[in-house]
Write an enzyme that holds these catalytic residues in place. Structure first.
Site, short mmCIF file in Angstrom:
data_model
loop_
_atom_site.label_atom_id
_atom_site.label_comp_id
_atom_site.label_asym_id
_atom_site.label_seq_id
_atom_site.Cartn_x
_atom_site.Cartn_y
_atom_site.Cartn_z
N ASP A 202 0.83 -1.20 0.00
CA ASP A 202 0.00 0.00 0.00
C ASP A 202 0.87 1.26 0.00
O ASP A 202 1.85 1.34 0.75
CB ASP A 202 -0.87 -0.04 1.27
CG ASP A 202 -1.75 1.18 1.42
OD1 ASP A 202 -2.67 1.33 0.59
OD2 ASP A 202 -1.54 1.98 2.35
N GLU A 244 1.08 -0.52 -5.23
CA GLU A 244 0.07 0.51 -5.37
C GLU A 244 0.76 1.87 -5.43
O GLU A 244 1.12 2.44 -4.41
CB GLU A 244 -0.92 0.51 -4.19
CG GLU A 244 -2.09 1.45 -4.46
CD GLU A 244 -2.62 2.23 -3.26
OE1 GLU A 244 -3.70 2.82 -3.41
OE2 GLU A 244 -1.95 2.29 -2.22
#
Length: 533
Positions: A202, A244
């Protein structure tokens, strides 16, 4: 055990919010056992890999991306043993599981931060980024514009500011501290030892801060990520890292390194351009961004998507395009959020079955491994009465019984209402209906998986003389696919160059298809054709 080579290059991924998927114990919240019960459904759909959103203990100020303990499962989802059972049951069905690895920040409730803010002399003080002034790193943008006015927050007790790129309740870890770097490798090791197949990492562009930069995509960040990758390659071959980084394709390219950093990276910019193409009835926006996408190493792959658990982000478009997208797709003010649109796939596309299928045709045939957001395969709606991003994170609609077959008791969240509610849109009504959206998507997945051409990164746009038709070739060795998508609401005719006027196999109808001179496509229709040698 499953083949561990480049499995991710032609895999179909499926993103799940465990809380929203299936409740097994009647407390109104989805859990790991509920997900285990539904693996057969995912196998029927044809999913190869599930990405589960964070299941760590958390105060849930950011849906679990604010982690209070990296080494456990939040008890609302079950236990570590439940997770082990899920992994084992999934692997028996040849389904892999990747989890979120949140490297950049913790929750302010994490014991490390509690210790860090309790005393300037704490051994954990240096786990986070502290400053006497809030004037450092002024060139770094604020990401959550709707809620945060600064990347610094004042801490009364120790009389300093701490740094955070997201909510103030999510202090950033200090990756300049070797102990933090080591700690995050330990976190990865813990979950890989449990048997998971990799991580969606993330918010990776923000790990380090340097004065005079925008504090994104810094060289130090890449050095650390390569370290994480080589640790995984050495100890856990065949497991993957999915990056990401919501950036332009040329800025994501370095995250693949020389095939020694991330295995996969989300292709954020293609996503809004699929919606642009459908509204304008022209393919050029998609072609332009794909032409701008640099080649990636042979062992790497893009990951493409139409929607996910966040807003439909409009960071990677021009300000004019953003304004236009808001006008077209977020005509009610409450549909907007940050720099995006908080709506699900079906309502975005007017619940028009043709457009939903066409968007999926693009998703499954453009370069990259596709990821489906739970519920989009049945055309689930959203609930805009719920705040923030919660409107697109409502319980999965299994059947038309009370609570949508999600739970025997009242769910954690209000369900979707109206014509896209569970009374009309649910798995039970679609799974045995050969003409349902579910079965169309299932067919697309099955066809895609039979052809290595879709997993390659080769792509060639074809000029047809008609801007409403997205026509391109996907190829792997002798297997050549001609893909035609009519982006417009009217029948469109086109002329393919001479070399493409030949015999094909229509992969859906499973019959011969001959292209002579002129070809007409019905409104919002698509053809997947395999060239016959």
């Amino acid at each position: 055990m499953m083949d561990t080579t480049l499995w991710y290059k032609n895999a179909v991924f499926y993103e799940i919010s465990v809380r929203a998927f299936k409740d097994s114990n009647g407390d109104g919240r989805g859990d790991l056992r509920g997900l285990t019960e539904k693996l057969e459904y995912l196998q029927t759909l044809g999913v190869d890999c599930i990405w589960i959103m964070p299941i760590y203990p958390s105060p849930l100020k950011d849906d679990g991306y604010d982690i209070a303990d990296y080494y456990n499962v939040d008890k609302t989802y079950g236990s570590l043993d439940d997770l082990k059972e899920l992994i084992e049951a999934a692997h028996q069905r040849s389904i892999r599981i990747v989890m979120d690895l949140v490297l950049n920040h913790t929750s302010d409730a994490h014991p490390w931060f509690q210790a860090s803010r309790s005393d300037r002399n704490s051994p954990y003080r240096d786990y986070y980024v502290w400053s006497d002034t809030n004037q450092k790193y002024k060139d770094a943008r604020i990401i959550f514009l709707d809620t945060e006015i600064s990347n610094w927050t004042w801490d009364e007790k120790t009389g300093q500011y701490y740094w955070h790129r997201f909510y103030a309740s999510q202090p950033d870890l200090n990756f300049d501290n070797p102990k933090v770097q080591e700690e995050m490798l330990n976190v990865a090791r813990f979950w890989l030892d449990l048997g998971i197949d990799g991580f969606r990492a993330d918010a990776v562009p923000y790990l380090f801060e340097r004065e005079g930069t925008n504090c994104e995509n810094l060289p130090e960040t890449h050095i650390y990520l390569k370290k994480l990758r080589s640790f995984m390659d050495e100890h856990y071959p065949g497991r993957i890292l999915l990056c990401e980084a919501n950036q332009w394709p040329e800025d994501v390219r370095p995250y693949f390194g020389d095939g020694d950093e991330f295995h996969m990276g989300f292709h954020f910019p293609i996503m809004p351009r699929i919606y642009m193409a459908l509204k304008k009835g022209r393919f050029e926006d998609m072609a332009e961004i794909m032409r701008r996408t640099p080649p990636i190493p042979e062992n790497c792959q893009w990951c493409t998507f139409l929607r996910n658990h966040d807003e439909l982000t409009l960071e990677m478009v021009t300000p004019e395009e953003r304004q236009w997208m808001w006008e077209q797709y977020a005509y009610e003010p409450r549909m907007k959020l940050n720099l995006g649109i908080r709506r699900r796939l079906a309502p975005l596309l007017d619940n028009d079955r043709r457009k939903i299928e066409l968007a999926n045709s693009l998703l499954f045939t453009l370069p990259g491994s596709p990821i489906i957001y739970y519920g989009d395969e049945i055309g689930m709606g959203d609930n805009l009465d719920l705040p923030d991003r919660n409107g697109v994170r409502t319980p999965m609609q299994w059947d038309d019984s009370p609570n949508a077959g999600f739970s025997i008791n009242e769910p954690y969240s209000e369900l979707v209402k109206g014509k896209l509610g569970y009374q009309n849109i649910n798995v039970a009504s679609q799974i045995d209906d050969p003409d349902s959206l579910f079965n169309s998507i299932k067919r697309m997945i099955a066809i895609r998986k039979k052809h290595a051409a879709f997993g390659s990164s080769q792509m060639e746009w074809i000029e047809t003389g008609n801007p409403a038709v997205a026509a391109y070739i996907r190829q792997h060795e002798e297997d050549t696919m001609l893909i035609l998508n009519n982006l417009s609401g009217s029948a469109e005719s086109m002329m393919l160059p001479k070399k493409f006027q030949q015999n094909y196999l229509d992969l859906f109808a499973q019959q011969k298809y001959i292209i002579a001179e002129n070809l007409t496509l019905q409104p919002y229709s698509y053809l997947w054709l395999q060239m016959q040698r």
